[in-house]
Design an enzyme around this catalytic site. Sequence first.
Site, mmCIF file in Angstrom:
data_model
loop_
_atom_site.group_PDB
_atom_site.id
_atom_site.type_symbol
_atom_site.label_atom_id
_atom_site.label_comp_id
_atom_site.label_asym_id
_atom_site.label_seq_id
_atom_site.Cartn_x
_atom_site.Cartn_y
_atom_site.Cartn_z
ATOM 1 N N GLU A 25 0.831 -1.206 0.000
ATOM 2 C CA GLU A 25 0.000 0.000 0.000
ATOM 3 C C GLU A 25 0.870 1.262 0.000
ATOM 4 O O GLU A 25 2.076 1.208 0.237
ATOM 5 C CB GLU A 25 -0.918 0.013 1.221
ATOM 6 N N VAL A 107 -5.704 -0.093 2.559
ATOM 7 C CA VAL A 107 -5.830 -1.544 2.384
ATOM 8 C C VAL A 107 -6.902 -1.847 1.338
ATOM 9 O O VAL A 107 -6.715 -2.673 0.436
ATOM 10 C CB VAL A 107 -6.163 -2.227 3.728
ATOM 11 N N ASP A 139 -18.539 4.036 12.789
ATOM 12 C CA ASP A 139 -17.236 4.212 12.141
ATOM 13 C C ASP A 139 -16.576 2.841 11.977
ATOM 14 O O ASP A 139 -15.947 2.312 12.896
ATOM 15 C CB ASP A 139 -16.357 5.146 12.972
ATOM 16 N N SER A 141 -14.211 0.568 9.204
ATOM 17 C CA SER A 141 -13.343 0.688 8.034
ATOM 18 C C SER A 141 -13.877 -0.093 6.841
ATOM 19 O O SER A 141 -14.378 -1.216 6.975
ATOM 20 C CB SER A 141 -11.940 0.181 8.387
ATOM 21 N N ALA A 142 -13.713 0.496 5.661
ATOM 22 C CA ALA A 142 -14.069 -0.188 4.416
ATOM 23 C C ALA A 142 -13.191 -1.405 4.164
ATOM 24 O O ALA A 142 -13.529 -2.268 3.345
ATOM 25 C CB ALA A 142 -13.963 0.783 3.241
ATOM 26 N N LYS A 160 -5.247 -2.659 13.778
ATOM 27 C CA LYS A 160 -4.563 -1.629 14.574
ATOM 28 C C LYS A 160 -5.171 -1.572 15.974
ATOM 29 O O LYS A 160 -6.388 -1.591 16.143
ATOM 30 C CB LYS A 160 -4.677 -0.276 13.879
#
Length: 305
Positions: A25, A107, A139, A141-142, A160
């Site tokens: 990435e 990612v 919230d 993450s995609a 994380k």
Amino acid sequence: MNRYLDVAPEVKEALANGKPVVALESTIISHGMPYPQNVETALQVENIIRENGAVPATIAIIGGRLKAGLTREEIDYLGKTGTAVTKASRRDLPILVARGMDGATTVTTTMMIAHMAGISVFATGGIGGVHRGAETTMDISADLEELAQTPVMVICAGAKSILDLGLTLEYLETKGVSVIGYGTKELPAFYTRHSGFAVDYELDTPEELAKAFYVKRELGMQGGMLVTNPIPEEYSMDAAVINGAIDKAVAECRELGIHGKETTPFLLAKIKDITGGDSLASNIQLVYNNARLAAETAKALSDLR
């Protein structure tokens, strides 16, 4: 081949000849570390992949072109430009391409572009997940949705540790994503080797990882596979120290009203400041560790084809 995609000659040759390739990435370059440490780290990760028998393909969007494999000059450009480059998730991709803009891939978008190029293995630091308090903020993450639908194996040091790890695992289970611990039954927590949460399966060799992913594709199953690789013991941080820093950073993030895609870069930078740079040093080492495993796994996967 997608008409908006440019595959670097070295990567194209490797893919055409069935050689192992590892995607990388670029958000870690633009948003994850300061210059010039970000560029030095990115180039060293590429070197590690080559030393372990695979071809690196750092992925980004440059001038509206999807790039699978960057030049040293392009990596340096992203490092110098830093957070002025758009942090590009799935929703950003068509706009950035249509407008001829630059984007550093998360990612999610690294998986997407890797799959377009025909790359099956991707090494990163840690994935995104369900943020603390997501039961009210939503919230999430995609990255988790992408793992559920795009057939790329992601090798990381766990989610994380700024996240709600329990809810992240629950979400992945709901989406049918296999979470594998490399040599461990416990989910690594990015800066530390232990989280207290169990993974789905423990596998102990790159060959086992490759075989599991190969069989998943042979079965015609949708989606990727998540491999969590613990940070090496000598670079693992004291859990009390890092958790205390995370709690302080999360509290300040809430006070300032930071949300969405700005959350993770803010928290990582704040944690680095609180720990006197120790968290950044650990971050770099875990990325190196994941790159080695990804190269070995990509080699094993290429032998199965």
